[in-house]
Every structure is written in C-alpha cells, then in structure tokens.
Design a protein around this motif. Sequence first.
Motif, PDB file in Angstrom:
ATOM      1  N   THR A 132       0.837  -1.205   0.000  1.00  0.00           N
ATOM      2  CA  THR A 132       0.000   0.000   0.000  1.00  0.00           C
ATOM      3  C   THR A 132       0.872   1.255   0.000  1.00  0.00           C
ATOM      4  O   THR A 132       0.530   2.255  -0.645  1.00  0.00           O
ATOM      5  CB  THR A 132      -0.951   0.003   1.204  1.00  0.00           C
ATOM      6  OG1 THR A 132      -0.205  -0.149   2.422  1.00  0.00           O
ATOM      7  CG2 THR A 132      -1.967  -1.123   1.097  1.00  0.00           C
ATOM      8  N   HIS A 133       2.005   1.192   0.692  1.00  0.00           N
ATOM      9  CA  HIS A 133       2.953   2.309   0.617  1.00  0.00           C
ATOM     10  C   HIS A 133       3.437   2.506  -0.809  1.00  0.00           C
ATOM     11  O   HIS A 133       3.450   3.626  -1.335  1.00  0.00           O
ATOM     12  CB  HIS A 133       4.140   2.040   1.547  1.00  0.00           C
ATOM     13  CG  HIS A 133       5.361   2.850   1.234  1.00  0.00           C
ATOM     14  ND1 HIS A 133       5.442   4.206   1.472  1.00  0.00           N
ATOM     15  CD2 HIS A 133       6.548   2.496   0.665  1.00  0.00           C
ATOM     16  CE1 HIS A 133       6.627   4.661   1.076  1.00  0.00           C
ATOM     17  NE2 HIS A 133       7.317   3.649   0.586  1.00  0.00           N
ATOM     18  N   THR A 134       3.800   1.404  -1.459  1.00  0.00           N
ATOM     19  CA  THR A 134       4.317   1.485  -2.829  1.00  0.00           C
ATOM     20  C   THR A 134       3.294   2.074  -3.780  1.00  0.00           C
ATOM     21  O   THR A 134       3.640   2.897  -4.650  1.00  0.00           O
ATOM     22  CB  THR A 134       4.746   0.082  -3.303  1.00  0.00           C
ATOM     23  OG1 THR A 134       5.869  -0.347  -2.526  1.00  0.00           O
ATOM     24  CG2 THR A 134       5.107   0.075  -4.779  1.00  0.00           C
ATOM     25  N   MET A 135       2.035   1.677  -3.657  1.00  0.00           N
ATOM     26  CA  MET A 135       1.007   2.196  -4.552  1.00  0.00           C
ATOM     27  C   MET A 135       0.836   3.705  -4.374  1.00  0.00           C
ATOM     28  O   MET A 135       0.607   4.433  -5.351  1.00  0.00           O
ATOM     29  CB  MET A 135      -0.314   1.466  -4.306  1.00  0.00           C
ATOM     30  CG  MET A 135      -0.263  -0.028  -4.608  1.00  0.00           C
ATOM     31  SD  MET A 135       0.392  -0.413  -6.256  1.00  0.00           S
ATOM     32  CE  MET A 135      -0.886   0.295  -7.295  1.00  0.00           C
ATOM     33  N   LYS A 136       0.962   4.186  -3.147  1.00  0.00           N
ATOM     34  CA  LYS A 136       0.850   5.636  -2.927  1.00  0.00           C
ATOM     35  C   LYS A 136       2.062   6.375  -3.487  1.00  0.00           C
ATOM     36  O   LYS A 136       1.929   7.472  -4.052  1.00  0.00           O
ATOM     37  CB  LYS A 136       0.657   5.914  -1.443  1.00  0.00           C
ATOM     38  CG  LYS A 136      -0.700   5.447  -0.938  1.00  0.00           C
ATOM     39  CD  LYS A 136      -0.994   5.869   0.479  1.00  0.00           C
ATOM     40  CE  LYS A 136      -2.413   5.443   0.875  1.00  0.00           C
ATOM     41  NZ  LYS A 136      -2.783   5.859   2.236  1.00  0.00           N
ATOM     42  N   VAL A 137       3.247   5.770  -3.334  1.00  0.00           N
ATOM     43  CA  VAL A 137       4.442   6.381  -3.924  1.00  0.00           C
ATOM     44  C   VAL A 137       4.274   6.481  -5.441  1.00  0.00           C
ATOM     45  O   VAL A 137       4.585   7.511  -6.048  1.00  0.00           O
ATOM     46  CB  VAL A 137       5.703   5.561  -3.575  1.00  0.00           C
ATOM     47  CG1 VAL A 137       6.924   6.110  -4.328  1.00  0.00           C
ATOM     48  CG2 VAL A 137       5.964   5.590  -2.075  1.00  0.00           C
ATOM     49  N   ALA A 138       3.771   5.414  -6.059  1.00  0.00           N
ATOM     50  CA  ALA A 138       3.588   5.417  -7.514  1.00  0.00           C
ATOM     51  C   ALA A 138       2.597   6.488  -7.950  1.00  0.00           C
ATOM     52  O   ALA A 138       2.792   7.162  -8.972  1.00  0.00           O
ATOM     53  CB  ALA A 138       3.124   4.039  -7.984  1.00  0.00           C
ATOM     54  N   SER A 139       1.523   6.663  -7.186  1.00  0.00           N
ATOM     55  CA  SER A 139       0.529   7.678  -7.527  1.00  0.00           C
ATOM     56  C   SER A 139       1.116   9.085  -7.425  1.00  0.00           C
ATOM     57  O   SER A 139       0.940   9.913  -8.327  1.00  0.00           O
ATOM     58  CB  SER A 139      -0.683   7.538  -6.591  1.00  0.00           C
ATOM     59  OG  SER A 139      -1.627   8.550  -6.849  1.00  0.00           O
TER      60      SER A 139
END
Length: 502
Positions: free
Chosen positions: A68-75
């Motif tokens: 979930t951290h990674t998905m927010k970084v990507a966004s």
Amino acid sequence: MRRDARRFAAADTTASDALGGGDPLAAGGPFVTDLERVQFSPYFSRLSAVTQVVSPSTAGAPVHNRLTHTMKVASVARSIAERIGDTDAGPCDPTVVEAAACAHDLGHPPFGHLGEAVLNRIARDELGLADGFEGNAQTYRIIASLDVIESAPSGLDLTAATRAAIAKYPWSPRVDVRALHHADSVPRGIHRTGADHDVFKYSAYFVDEADLDDAREQVEARPLRQTAEGAVMDISDDIAYSVHDIDDFYRAGILDHASVTAEFHGWLDDVPSWAAASSHDLTGSSAPGAALERLRRKVDRDDPWIAEDDAFYDAVWAVNAELVDALLIRPFDGSLALERELAAFTGRWIRGFVDSVGVVTGDSLRTGPLSLGPAAWHRVEILKFLHRQFVLSRPDLAIQQRGLSTVISRTVRALIEWMDDEHDRHRVPRRLRELIDLAHEDYAAMDATRYRAVAAWRPVDELSRARGVIDYVASLTDAQAADLSDALSGRGDRIWSLGHRV
C-alpha cells in the motif's frame, strides 16, 4: 534525446501478451512493458505481506504495508512527472517514474528496516560479504537478476531508463569517491569521516554493479547523481511515508498528544534560548524542545544547500498548527467527521508537496536534479522527525523488534549450517539451491579485475552460498520468515506445506 538503445524496444513476451494484449509496442511501448513486468512480479505481490513500520497484526488498527505504501508512492510520482514534464535536468517520462516507484521497495526483507539492519550485520560480520545487505541494492538485484520472465535468461529485462531510475543511490559500495575530496558536499548515503568516506546506502551489490553502470551509461547519467526520473521516485517516497505514517499512528492511538505538543511548544516558545544553547547541553537532553533543536542543527550542518532557519521555524509552526493542535489534540474515534479532517490534512499537504517540486539550480551532491521547494522540504523533515521521535523510539516497539531480529538471524544461521552439512544439504529447499547457483553464475561472470577488487580472493563457492542464502531469506514475507524460523528450530506446526511455501 538520451542514448538509450532499448528506449524504443521491448522483449517479445510481456505481461500484455499474457493478458491477451498482443504486441507490446501497440500496448503502449517499452516503458509500459517495464511497468507491467514490475506490477505482475511475485516480488511485487509479496509486498502486501511485508511490514512497513509495524505489522498490521500487532498495530491494533489498519496500517500500511509495503504494497500500500508502494502504490501511494507510484501515484504521487506519476502526478509529479506529469506536472513537470521533461526538464533541463533530463527526461521525466511518467511511465518510467511510475515503474521505478512500483519497484523501489521490492528488495525490502521481512520486518522492514529492522530486517534490513540484521541481514546487513550478518552478511558482513558472519558471512564475509563486503557489500553486506542493503534494501535498495536488493531491489536492483531482483530486477536485474533474481526475477524471471519467459523471454530473458534472468531478471526482468527492463529498459535502461527504468533501471537507472530505480537506483535511488546510484553506486555500489565500491563507488569512486576521489572526486568527493574536492567537493563541498557528499551525496545522501555516504558519510565523510575525516579523509575517508563510509558508503552505507547504495543501489547495487558488487555482482550487479556492471548492469547498473551499463544502464546509467546509456542514459548519460551524471556521476553520483540520480536521473531526473529517479529523483522524482525518491521525492515521492519521502512524501508518501512522511504523511501516511502519521496517518497510521494517529489512527492507532500511538501518537501521544501530550508528549508531541510538549516537544513542539517547548521549542516554539523559546527559540532564542534554544539557538543559544551549547552543543554539550543539548547532547542527550530530554527537555521538551531539545530534540527539535538537535534536528535544526543537523539540517543546517548536513543540508546547507536548502536549510534555512526561518523555513525550519515556519515548518515547525505549520506542523504544530495543522497537525498537533488541530488533529492530535483529539483521539481518533473513527467518526466520519474526524476521517474527513484527516483526509483534508493529508490531501492538502500532499498537493502542496507535489506542486513544490522543481529543478535544483545549485550543484550540491546532497540533492538530486529535482527537489521539493524549501518550505515543503522542511515540512517533510519535520513530519519524518515526528515519526522517528514518537513512534520508532517507543520501548514497546523496541522490545518486539528484538524478538524479530532473532527470527532473521536464527534463520540465516540455520540455513548456512544446513548448507555446510555434507550429509543433508541435498534436502535444502530447491529455491535456495537455485538462488545459490544463480549467485555462482553471477560471480563467475564478473570481470576478473572487478572480481579481484571486491572479493578479497575468496572463492566463488563461498561468496555464492552467502549471497544465495541472503537472497533467499530476504525474499520471504513476514509470516514465511516466522514460520521457517520456527520449523528450523523444531517448533513448526505446518510441516506438510511449509516446504512448498518457502
């Protein structure tokens, strides 16, 4: 235009093909292929079961995991890339940035940064790996060597642009630091110690160094500097975790308003006195405000390229006004009203951070080619301070981490002992044998001069076994690491499924 021979070419088989998408170029080009390969990787899926700061099972409330951290970084990263476009500092393709952001934490081992520290200590002190273990270097090892696709012998066969962007610290521990002797600053991840330098953060092990060098040569990256796309990924990582960690621990009731407000008010109410305090008086002081003053001096010392006392004061004031006194003063109760206020805070601050990003005009090695603006940069530093000071330093977290460190160290030592057992080593997990064999191939393929420079004349078999075991343990989820540790200690209760799961 950059000299990336693979910028407009992709391998034959892609995630698009597997999903019925047909020709990868028709599906969006090589950078889309890069993104798909990362997102469809089992290493990417694994992140949902790897700790960000604390395990969701022990936090008492939903908290972020690595995925979930990674998905927010990507966004966040894609938003920044689309806003700034290509710059004088280099191309900034939104899909390259998103692929790098999705890949940036692939190498994180079980139990987050704790696991990273334990694996590094064991790799260096007990297994004799001079390049130790580093989460960023493990990420690069995964995309360059460990992960698999049908159309490449090893690794994900990503474009040079994406590989270079993934390298947050674009060097190995063998980085040439001769130029640093005449520089005013050193990059983040390298400490200057007198006339020498300590390289403690890096994005490639010795065995993967040539691949990173090749990628950076193709995109004409400057020595010791991130690419523009890599800088956006790095900035986005800082933005995401500085905000969502506060969100997590406010919801979980871990951020104690009394201690946080004492620290912030203690500094804000007496700035001149703190500025006049001696370093001796500040060292080890637990007086409210002392920790913020130590941070201010550290920022001034380490980052003079952007540090400003007025900006630091404004950042402390803003965090105090909008977070400490406006949100933390009320315990999180799950109400829609408080959810709305928290969402408004996080949304407003993230938008402000994203909008502040621009090209760096100076030449300090402490920053990449892009950076947050001064006001936003200081706010991020204060949010990260709040997390370190009031979450990571908690004694209850330290107690749990002591136990988790034992899980990691016990597992590595047991696997090494098993590999040394000539009567039983043929029964070690197949995946472990394969990773050791792959490490052997990688070491054997190294240029002889490069190998002699980094291996201290140790045999390939010894290096391969050590790196393969580290690769194996680092690839486990939190639950797999705990189960394997128990099983190797004779305490496992899932005997018939564990072998296939690890």
